[in-house]
Design an enzyme around this catalytic site. Sequence first.
Site, PDB file in Angstrom:
ATOM      1  N   ASN A  34     -19.391  14.144 -28.848  1.00 24.37           N
ATOM      2  CA  ASN A  34     -20.377  15.041 -28.168  1.00 24.37           C
ATOM      3  C   ASN A  34     -21.211  15.369 -29.269  1.00 24.37           C
ATOM      4  O   ASN A  34     -20.893  16.267 -30.041  1.00 24.37           O
ATOM      5  CB  ASN A  34     -19.589  16.233 -27.424  1.00 24.37           C
ATOM      6  CG  ASN A  34     -20.518  17.228 -26.897  1.00 24.37           C
ATOM      7  OD1 ASN A  34     -21.871  16.907 -26.824  1.00 24.37           O
ATOM      8  ND2 ASN A  34     -20.088  18.408 -26.924  1.00 24.37           N
ATOM      9  N   GLU A  38     -19.718  25.580 -23.817  1.00 22.09           N
ATOM     10  CA  GLU A  38     -21.043  26.039 -24.021  1.00 22.09           C
ATOM     11  C   GLU A  38     -21.863  25.928 -23.000  1.00 22.09           C
ATOM     12  O   GLU A  38     -22.751  26.873 -22.716  1.00 22.09           O
ATOM     13  CB  GLU A  38     -21.808  25.071 -25.362  1.00 22.09           C
ATOM     14  CG  GLU A  38     -21.067  25.228 -26.543  1.00 22.09           C
ATOM     15  CD  GLU A  38     -21.133  24.118 -27.456  1.00 22.09           C
ATOM     16  OE1 GLU A  38     -21.826  23.229 -27.243  1.00 22.09           O
ATOM     17  OE2 GLU A  38     -20.332  24.177 -28.370  1.00 22.09           O
ATOM     18  N   GLU A  62     -10.053  22.056 -24.359  1.00 23.11           N
ATOM     19  CA  GLU A  62     -11.051  22.545 -25.468  1.00 23.11           C
ATOM     20  C   GLU A  62     -10.855  23.890 -25.527  1.00 23.11           C
ATOM     21  O   GLU A  62     -11.647  24.526 -24.860  1.00 23.11           O
ATOM     22  CB  GLU A  62     -12.446  21.968 -25.281  1.00 23.11           C
ATOM     23  CG  GLU A  62     -12.630  20.739 -25.396  1.00 23.11           C
ATOM     24  CD  GLU A  62     -13.965  20.351 -25.687  1.00 23.11           C
ATOM     25  OE1 GLU A  62     -14.109  19.374 -26.957  1.00 23.11           O
ATOM     26  OE2 GLU A  62     -14.887  20.614 -25.312  1.00 23.11           O
ATOM     27  N   LYS A  90     -23.875  16.994 -28.687  1.00 27.97           N
ATOM     28  CA  LYS A  90     -24.559  18.332 -28.478  1.00 27.97           C
ATOM     29  C   LYS A  90     -26.228  18.244 -28.768  1.00 27.97           C
ATOM     30  O   LYS A  90     -26.766  17.021 -28.440  1.00 27.97           O
ATOM     31  CB  LYS A  90     -23.947  19.377 -29.159  1.00 27.97           C
ATOM     32  CG  LYS A  90     -22.505  19.532 -29.217  1.00 27.97           C
ATOM     33  CD  LYS A  90     -22.174  20.723 -29.838  1.00 27.97           C
ATOM     34  CE  LYS A  90     -20.484  20.749 -29.975  1.00 27.97           C
ATOM     35  NZ  LYS A  90     -19.653  21.960 -30.066  1.00 27.97           N
ATOM     36  N   HIS A  92     -18.428  21.901 -20.023  1.00 26.32           N
ATOM     37  CA  HIS A  92     -18.336  22.215 -21.330  1.00 26.32           C
ATOM     38  C   HIS A  92     -18.262  23.658 -21.674  1.00 26.32           C
ATOM     39  O   HIS A  92     -19.117  24.312 -21.108  1.00 26.32           O
ATOM     40  CB  HIS A  92     -19.250  21.434 -22.260  1.00 26.32           C
ATOM     41  CG  HIS A  92     -18.921  21.702 -23.871  1.00 26.32           C
ATOM     42  ND1 HIS A  92     -19.149  22.634 -24.361  1.00 26.32           N
ATOM     43  CD2 HIS A  92     -18.249  20.632 -24.753  1.00 26.32           C
ATOM     44  CE1 HIS A  92     -18.806  22.670 -25.725  1.00 26.32           C
ATOM     45  NE2 HIS A  92     -18.233  21.204 -25.847  1.00 26.32           N
ATOM     46  N   SER A 108     -12.568  21.071 -33.024  1.00 24.05           N
ATOM     47  CA  SER A 108     -12.384  20.740 -34.647  1.00 24.05           C
ATOM     48  C   SER A 108     -11.164  19.678 -35.021  1.00 24.05           C
ATOM     49  O   SER A 108     -10.564  19.593 -35.745  1.00 24.05           O
ATOM     50  CB  SER A 108     -11.541  22.111 -35.272  1.00 24.05           C
ATOM     51  OG  SER A 108     -12.659  23.217 -35.077  1.00 24.05           O
ATOM     52  N   GLY A 123     -15.755  23.974 -33.029  1.00 26.49           N
ATOM     53  CA  GLY A 123     -16.795  24.251 -34.057  1.00 26.49           C
ATOM     54  C   GLY A 123     -16.562  25.225 -35.143  1.00 26.49           C
ATOM     55  O   GLY A 123     -17.338  25.793 -36.106  1.00 26.49           O
TER      56      GLY A 123
HETATM   57  C1  PEP Z   1     -16.895  19.916 -28.389  1.00 27.27           C
HETATM   58  O1  PEP Z   1     -18.005  20.722 -28.668  1.00 27.27           O
HETATM   59  O2  PEP Z   1     -16.853  19.435 -27.457  1.00 27.27           O
HETATM   60  C2  PEP Z   1     -16.279  19.955 -29.736  1.00 27.27           C
HETATM   61  C3  PEP Z   1     -14.803  19.844 -29.535  1.00 27.27           C
HETATM   62  O3  PEP Z   1     -16.765  20.507 -30.978  1.00 27.27           O
HETATM   63  P1  PEP Z   1     -16.165  20.341 -32.512  1.00 27.27           P
HETATM   64  O4  PEP Z   1     -15.439  19.028 -32.645  1.00 27.27           O
HETATM   65  O5  PEP Z   1     -17.259  20.449 -33.461  1.00 27.27           O
HETATM   66  O6  PEP Z   1     -15.147  21.408 -32.520  1.00 27.27           O
END
Ligand code: PEP
Length: 249
Positions: A11, A99, A167, A13, A97, A212, A173
């Site tokens: 992703n 976000e 998630e 983003k 997601h 992460s 992040g």
């Molecule tokens: C995500 O935004 O779906 C995600 C898992 O981000 P990150 O791997 O940067 O934590």
Amino acid sequence: MTHMRPLIAGNWKMNGTGAALDEAKALAAALKAEPAAARVALCPPATLIERLARAVEGSAVEVGGQECHAEASGAFTGDVSAAMLADAGAGLVILGHSERRALHGETDADVAAKVEAALAAGLEPVICVGETLQQREAGEAVAVVQAQVAGSLPKSLNGKDFAVAYEPVWAIGTGLTPTVEQIEEVHRAVRAAMVARLGEAGRAAPILYGGSVKPSNAAEILKTPEVGGALVGGASLKAGDFLGIIRAA
Ligand code: PEP
């Protein structure tokens, strides 16, 4: 479900302009030279989908969107429909997601409507769920994700290709990750909620872990029971990092 081919989805983003296509090309070339055990997908910003799809054509890299509108067309300035993503070359779309849920107020019902739209356009939805730190600390993680699964997965998913991504919001992040015991506990709970919602069809879709994931922790996470792949943010932006995760699957 250990027999399913894992899906490793990146992703991007709101990151990446034309220059980032070099990373996608490098990834495609590496997977051609040495095919991966996992399915691999990149989900760039909508502006890059068509160019990225062309750049990786003929390789194992699949292309996805990060979001779509629930309606097929209309007066929705700035939005993109599922059919538009498919027309640009996407085969998948990330929906729900955290976000989007946090910054755009998307509810489970909104996510379910977008899933319907994605299916109607022939896209494979990757439906995200996950608890906040506050909810985890209150002991509500399992209840929260089970409610999100119940509310975000329409019954029309029965018989369709899709994935759920667990998630934890506090792991996205941040560099923080749950223990593998915590991941397994929630993935088992997600699976139970999928089966409760869809019957046997709820066993057929992979449950990705996201938050992460990086080359150094991918192998341990990906071998956890009920983990059927990964949704990767930051570490998907560079082909070398992403490959390190893909090769761990
Ligand atoms: C995500 O935004 O779906 C995600 C898992 O981000 P990150 O791997 O940067 O934590």
